[in-house]
Design a protein around this motif. Structure first.
Motif, PDB file in Angstrom:
ATOM      1  N   PRO A   1       1.124  -1.205   0.202  1.00 32.26           N
ATOM      2  CA  PRO A   1      -0.321  -0.045  -0.263  1.00 32.26           C
ATOM      3  C   PRO A   1       0.830   1.233   0.355  1.00 32.26           C
ATOM      4  O   PRO A   1       1.757   0.951   0.687  1.00 32.26           O
ATOM      5  CB  PRO A   1      -0.633  -0.552   1.353  1.00 32.26           C
ATOM      6  CG  PRO A   1      -0.954  -1.472   1.484  1.00 32.26           C
ATOM      7  CD  PRO A   1       0.662  -2.275   1.109  1.00 32.26           C
ATOM      8  N   PRO A   2       0.226   2.453  -0.126  1.00 29.57           N
ATOM      9  CA  PRO A   2       1.239   3.786  -0.997  1.00 29.57           C
ATOM     10  C   PRO A   2       1.862   3.805   0.578  1.00 29.57           C
ATOM     11  O   PRO A   2       2.552   4.636   0.749  1.00 29.57           O
ATOM     12  CB  PRO A   2       0.216   4.743  -1.219  1.00 29.57           C
ATOM     13  CG  PRO A   2      -1.202   3.589  -2.111  1.00 29.57           C
ATOM     14  CD  PRO A   2      -0.559   2.776  -1.179  1.00 29.57           C
ATOM     15  N   PHE A   3       0.590   3.998   1.603  1.00 32.81           N
ATOM     16  CA  PHE A   3       1.581   4.631   3.051  1.00 32.81           C
ATOM     17  C   PHE A   3       2.524   3.844   3.841  1.00 32.81           C
ATOM     18  O   PHE A   3       3.491   4.617   4.647  1.00 32.81           O
ATOM     19  CB  PHE A   3       0.068   4.373   4.198  1.00 32.81           C
ATOM     20  CG  PHE A   3      -0.508   2.934   4.491  1.00 32.81           C
ATOM     21  CD1 PHE A   3      -1.545   2.869   3.825  1.00 32.81           C
ATOM     22  CD2 PHE A   3       0.063   2.870   5.567  1.00 32.81           C
ATOM     23  CE1 PHE A   3      -2.253   1.153   3.707  1.00 32.81           C
ATOM     24  CE2 PHE A   3      -0.369   1.251   6.324  1.00 32.81           C
ATOM     25  CZ  PHE A   3      -1.968   0.920   5.134  1.00 32.81           C
ATOM     26  N   LEU A   4       2.549   2.613   3.391  1.00 34.30           N
ATOM     27  CA  LEU A   4       3.631   1.003   4.031  1.00 34.30           C
ATOM     28  C   LEU A   4       4.479   1.530   2.883  1.00 34.30           C
ATOM     29  O   LEU A   4       6.361   1.698   3.151  1.00 34.30           O
ATOM     30  CB  LEU A   4       3.452   0.315   3.860  1.00 34.30           C
ATOM     31  CG  LEU A   4       2.409  -0.458   5.478  1.00 34.30           C
ATOM     32  CD1 LEU A   4       1.356  -1.811   5.100  1.00 34.30           C
ATOM     33  CD2 LEU A   4       2.957  -0.101   6.170  1.00 34.30           C
ATOM     34  N   ARG A   5       4.044   1.569   1.746  1.00 33.09           N
ATOM     35  CA  ARG A   5       5.470   2.241   0.478  1.00 33.09           C
ATOM     36  C   ARG A   5       6.689   2.885   0.943  1.00 33.09           C
ATOM     37  O   ARG A   5       7.735   2.797   0.967  1.00 33.09           O
ATOM     38  CB  ARG A   5       5.196   2.220  -0.609  1.00 33.09           C
ATOM     39  CG  ARG A   5       6.493   1.781  -1.797  1.00 33.09           C
ATOM     40  CD  ARG A   5       5.543   2.073  -3.154  1.00 33.09           C
ATOM     41  NE  ARG A   5       4.741   1.232  -2.725  1.00 33.09           N
ATOM     42  CZ  ARG A   5       3.621   1.507  -4.337  1.00 33.09           C
ATOM     43  NH1 ARG A   5       3.788   2.683  -5.376  1.00 33.09           N
ATOM     44  NH2 ARG A   5       2.499   1.216  -4.463  1.00 33.09           N
ATOM     45  N   SER A   6       6.029   4.268   1.674  1.00 33.22           N
ATOM     46  CA  SER A   6       6.948   5.517   1.608  1.00 33.22           C
ATOM     47  C   SER A   6       7.450   5.186   2.651  1.00 33.22           C
ATOM     48  O   SER A   6       8.698   5.300   2.794  1.00 33.22           O
ATOM     49  CB  SER A   6       5.880   6.251   1.570  1.00 33.22           C
ATOM     50  OG  SER A   6       4.956   6.062   2.887  1.00 33.22           O
ATOM     51  N   LEU A   7       7.197   4.737   3.806  1.00 32.68           N
ATOM     52  CA  LEU A   7       7.862   3.998   4.762  1.00 32.68           C
ATOM     53  C   LEU A   7       9.012   2.762   5.162  1.00 32.68           C
ATOM     54  O   LEU A   7      10.460   3.546   5.721  1.00 32.68           O
ATOM     55  CB  LEU A   7       6.844   3.662   6.337  1.00 32.68           C
ATOM     56  CG  LEU A   7       5.678   4.325   7.192  1.00 32.68           C
ATOM     57  CD1 LEU A   7       5.103   4.263   7.647  1.00 32.68           C
ATOM     58  CD2 LEU A   7       6.450   5.573   7.749  1.00 32.68           C
TER      59      LEU A   7
END
Length: 351
Positions: free
Chosen positions: A343-349
């Motif tokens: 997911p996008p929010f995990l990818r950035s982290l």
């Protein structure tokens, strides 16, 4: 006086009347058997033992053959001893001269007679061949109650039966001494004495027999099974004064030696074990030998074709080969895996 006489005689009469009579002596027929025999033996005179008749050997062994007076029988422990014994003091030769046996030997009559015959018939001619005559016989041992070789617990020796004589040497009238085991005595002389002794005696032991007869000769008349004779007297050659440094020369009558063909010299680069042919297998004489034909030589054209095929089967060098090998040696960097499926929010982290 009358009264006095009566008084004195009255006690004597009383004592005579009261005296007990003694018993009469016992008749000889009723005496005890042992006592009767003892009395008879004391009364009878002693009868001397009848001497034994001389044996045939004793009758033949006269003073014209040997000075050998008879001696009493010897009874020792075990089976030691014997009868018909003599003391051999000297051997009388044909010319009436005497050969003393020093010291005198206690032997059976048969053994003494055999020694006398050996000296008279065999040893005397040998001494005459040496330009002299025999003057003395050296007695090393005769009768002795012991085991063989003086070993404790061994079988009874023939010396214990007065049936053996050990001789160490024979002395000549000119002063020479012939030691029977001396290696410096001529070989032929000792061999002749050995053969004559083995013909007359049942057992002859000398050097080389058992280690106990290295300095004397043992002779006896022991009876062996089936008339077997023992003759063990080694005649050794004299020792050389100086040990030879080189081997003795080959005698002229020796057969010629076999000469083998010389092999061609091998090159220095070729090892010896590779150039030496393997030994041919041993084949029995009765086994038929099968001859295997050698294979034919391969044609030259076929050999060239085979060589070309063999060379073509090898991989050819390529330009990329060395680079691939170098790249394989270098460490490979791992590429970072992109998390595109997250997911996008995990990818950035994570990035």
């Amino acid at each position: 006086m009358v009264v006095f006489a009566v008084v004195v005689m009255t006690p004597a009469a009383v004592s005579a009347a009261t005296r007990i009579p003694l018993p009469q002596p016992r008749p000889a027929a009723l005496a005890p058997a042992g006592q009767e025999g003892r009395q008879a033996s004391e009364a009878a005179p002693a009868v001397p033992e009848t001497p034994r008749a001389p044996s045939a050997c004793r009758l033949a062994l006269t003073d014209a053959v040997a000075i050998a007076p008879s001696i009493p029988a010897i009874t020792g422990p075990g089976a030691c001893g014997g009868d018909d014994l003599v003391r051999l003091e000297a051997v009388v030769l044909a010319d009436r001269s005497r050969v003393p046996v020093k010291p005198s030997a206690k032997l059976r009559c048969t053994m003494a007679s055999a020694i006398a015959d050996w000296i008279r018939a065999d040893i005397t001619p040998l001494a005459e061949g040496l330009g002299s005559r025999i003057s003395e016989l050296d007695n090393f041992d005769s009768f002795e109650c012991r085991g063989r070789n003086r070993v404790a617990g061994a079988k009874l020796s023939e010396h214990g039966r007065a049936n053996a004589l050990d001789i160490r040497a024979i002395r000549l009238a000119d002063g020479r001494t012939i030691a029977l085991t001396d290696r410096n005595v001529p070989h032929e002389l000792r061999e002749t004495m050995m053969k004559s002794a083995c013909r007359r005696f049942m057992t002859v032991l000398g050097p080389g027999s058992d280690g106990y007869h290295e300095d004397h000769i043992h002779l006896d008349l022991a009876e062996h099974r089936n008339g077997y004779r023992i003759c063990q007297w080694g005649i050794d050659d004299p020792m050389p004064a100086v040990a030879p440094l080189l081997p003795a020369e080959r005698p002229a009558e020796a057969p010629p030696r076999e000469i083998t063909e010389k092999r061609d010299e091998l090159p220095k680069s070729v090892p010896t074990h590779e150039a030496t042919p393997a030994p041919a297998p041993r084949v029995a004489r009765d086994t038929p030998v099968q001859v295997v034909p050698e294979p034919r030589k391969r044609p030259a054209a076929a050999s060239m074709a085979g060589k070309a095929t063999k060379d073509s089967s090898k991989p050819l060098p390529s330009a990329s080969g060395p680079s691939k090998r170098l790249s394989a040696a270098r460490p490979v960097k791992r590429r970072r895996k992109r998390h595109s499926d997250l997911p996008p929010f995990l990818r950035s982290l994570l990035e």
